[in-house]
Design an enzyme around this catalytic site. Structure first.
Site, PDB file in Angstrom:
ATOM      1  CE  LYS A   1     -13.862   9.558  -6.769  1.00 25.04           C
ATOM      2  NZ  LYS A   1     -12.681   8.987  -7.390  1.00 25.04           N
TER       3      LYS A   1
ATOM      4  CB  SER B   1      -9.783   9.062  -5.085  1.00 29.33           C
ATOM      5  OG  SER B   1      -9.935   8.836  -6.336  1.00 29.33           O
TER       6      SER B   1
ATOM      7  CB  SER C   1      -9.623   6.320  -7.890  1.00 28.48           C
ATOM      8  OG  SER C   1      -8.642   7.009  -7.328  1.00 28.48           O
TER       9      SER C   1
HETATM   10  N1  GLN Z   1      -4.267   6.913  -6.212  1.00 28.37           N
HETATM   11  C1  GLN Z   1      -3.954   7.611  -7.462  1.00 28.37           C
HETATM   12  C2  GLN Z   1      -3.489   8.974  -6.995  1.00 28.37           C
HETATM   13  O1  GLN Z   1      -3.718   9.332  -5.946  1.00 28.37           O
HETATM   14  C3  GLN Z   1      -5.071   7.287  -8.335  1.00 28.37           C
HETATM   15  C4  GLN Z   1      -6.196   8.240  -8.039  1.00 28.37           C
HETATM   16  C5  GLN Z   1      -7.167   8.377  -8.916  1.00 28.37           C
HETATM   17  O2  GLN Z   1      -7.422   7.281  -9.833  1.00 28.37           O
HETATM   18  N2  GLN Z   1      -8.312   9.203  -8.876  1.00 28.37           N
HETATM   19  O3  GLN Z   1      -3.388   9.632  -7.908  1.00 28.37           O
END
Ligand code: GLN
Length: 486
Positions: free
Chosen positions: A79, A154, A178
């Site tokens: 990532k 994400s 994420s």
């Molecule tokens: N969807 C969540 C957010 O936007 C989690 C993001 C993540 O785990 N990096 O904060």
């Protein structure tokens, strides 16, 4: 044999037994990347030349009889939130376009030491903020199961890459779901480790009290193997737990008979799509068939988890992202500025996308003098209540289960104008991060042709146990997800 849909352990075995070379493995994945990237767009940058060179070097070491690591020559996606020395690290943001780190994240160093070969940096929501990978400055990733739909986020690029056969496995990060939510939406395995188990040195910080790096794989065995590579103490991360990590792979024996699983009421009833619920209930039945007793449990504070997270995470982000000021990293405005403040303003206005700005504003507001007690302090109290709810549950249950995501993959654009609806995608994953516990998402079948994820949560440092539950389930579900991409 279709190498691109083989697991990492399998590929490692083939290379070790000299049935294939690392160059062949890397070429197979690069060819697959060439074939499907125009549709899927899992990667921000593919490191084809570097991968070819490294694979050739590993092959020469292997033919000379050297030990080139436990996963010598096995390809991997990373990532783009993890620092890679000499190779661009963008975090999906214009702010870091062209930024080339001077050092490797500890987890990157560890997978390199194990002999893996990076294929490229996977796409993601900007600074890991989002649940659909649509917030990437470099354009969205599409779900390999249906190109009109999102892969989740994400870590959507990592999930789509693994699901589409563009990498056998990948590293992701999970602050509020994420790793697990995109794993669920793309039909792969994803694990968020216990807070402190995996080093965050070189992980670009989003919300430091929540962030963890973890594996995204096609099987539970590969998940155990990748976790084994990255877990363990790192003096460079002050939150790193100072204990040796166990050998997760040898712990996978599928022995789960007599265990107790709690079905979290607040995460598995209201607001969950019927198709998801149907697969979830069938998986609970399968768990019972394995001799695990399953019983509903109410964890009442979970109702407030989402609200608490969307104050705590933005509050921490507003502080962490202050460093992107046009001086030290990446992008700086071309506009003429009268003074340094104007340069900061113009850089941040143009360098950050809409969702990142929304989080910075939310977080700054929640931390401001007049509102700190009403928002940030309240959210922290809820966090404590969630930790206590879990604590009580561990007195009666070995693991807790729920769907990973309330819905299957949604359409691109569907939730982009409505941040609150987007945030609701994280309802089942967020309590885990607030409590710092480990949780895994296992693919448990399809609902109307789209993958559904089954979440297994456990007490701190129970990774071996939750992976074993998932391993046993994986065996009986017999679900081998392969998207109808070709
Ligand atoms: N969807 C969540 C957010 O936007 C989690 C993001 C993540 O785990 N990096 O904060």
């Amino acid at each position: 044999m279709d190498l691109t849909f083989s697991g990492a352990l399998e590929i490692a075995g083939l290379i070790k037994n000299k049935e294939i070379t690392s160059v062949e493995a890397v070429e197979a994945f690069l060819a697959r990347i060439d074939a499907v990237e125009p549709d899927v767009h899992s990667y921000i940058n593919v490191s084809a030349d570097i991968a070819r060179e490294r694979a050739a070097a590993i092959d020469s070491r292997l033919s000379a009889g050297d030990d080139a690591g436990a996963f010598a020559g096995v390809p991997l996606a990373i990532k783009d939130v993890l620092s890679t020395r000499g190779f661009p690290t963008t975090c999906g943001s214009r702010m870091l376009e062209g930024f080339v780190p001077a050092y490797d994240a500890t987890v990157v160093e560890r997978v390199n030491d194990a002999g893996t070969v990076m294929l490229g940096k996977a796409n993601m929501d900007e600074f890991a903020m989002g649940s659909s990978t649509e917030n990437s400055y470099f354009g969205p990733t599409r779900n390999p199961w249906d190109l009109e739909r999102v892969p989740g986020g994400s870590s959507g690029g990592s999930a789509a890459a693994v699901a589409a056969g563009e990498a056998p496995w990948a590293l992701g990060s999970d602050t509020g779901g994420s790793i697990r939510q995109p794993a669920a939406l793309c039909g792969i395995v994803g694990l968020k480790p216990t807070y402190g188990l995996v080093s965050r040195y070189g992980l670009v910080a989003f919300a430091s009290s929540l962030d963890q790096v973890g594996p995204m794989t096609r099987s539970v065995g590969d998940c155990a193997a990748l976790l084994g590579l990255i877990a363990g103490h790192d003096p460079c991360d002050s939150t790193s737990i100072d204990e040796p990590a166990p050998d997760y792979l040898t712990g996978l024996d599928g022995e789960v008979k007599g265990m107790k699983a709690g079905i979290v009421k607040e995460l598995s009833s209201d607001g969950i799509e019927p198709g998801v619920l149907e697969r979830f209930n069938a998986t609970v039945k399968a768990l019972e068939g394995l001799g695990v007793s399953c019983e509903e449990v109410s964890l009442p504070s979970f109702e407030y988890g989402l609200s608490a997270y969307y104050l705590i995470a933005p509050a921490e982000a507003s502080s962490n992202l202050a460093r992107f000021d046009g001086v030290r990293y990446g992008y700086r405005t071309d506009l003429e500025s009268d003074d340094i403040w104007e340069m900061y303003d113009e850089t941040r206005a143009a360098g950050f996308g809409g969702e990142v700005k929304r989080r910075i504003m939310l977080g700054t507001y929640a931390l401001s003098a007049g509102y700190y007690d009403a928002y940030y302090a309240q959210a922290q109290k809820i966090r404590t209540l969630i930790v206590r709810d879990y604590g009580r549950a561990w007195d009666s249950f070995d693991v807790l289960v729920s769907p990973t995501s309330p819905s299957t993959a949604f359409k691109l654009g569907e939730k982009m104008d409505d941040p609150l609806t987007m945030y609701l995608s994280d309802i089942c994953t967020i309590p885990v991060n607030l409590a710092g516990i480990p949780a895994l998402s296992l693919p448990c079948g399809l609902a109307e042709g789209l993958p559904v994820g089954f979440q297994v949560m456990g007490p701190p440092l129970s990774e071996a146990k939750i992976m074993n539950v998932a391993y046993a389930l994986e065996g009986v579900l017999g679900f081998e997800p392969r998207p109808p991409l070709d």
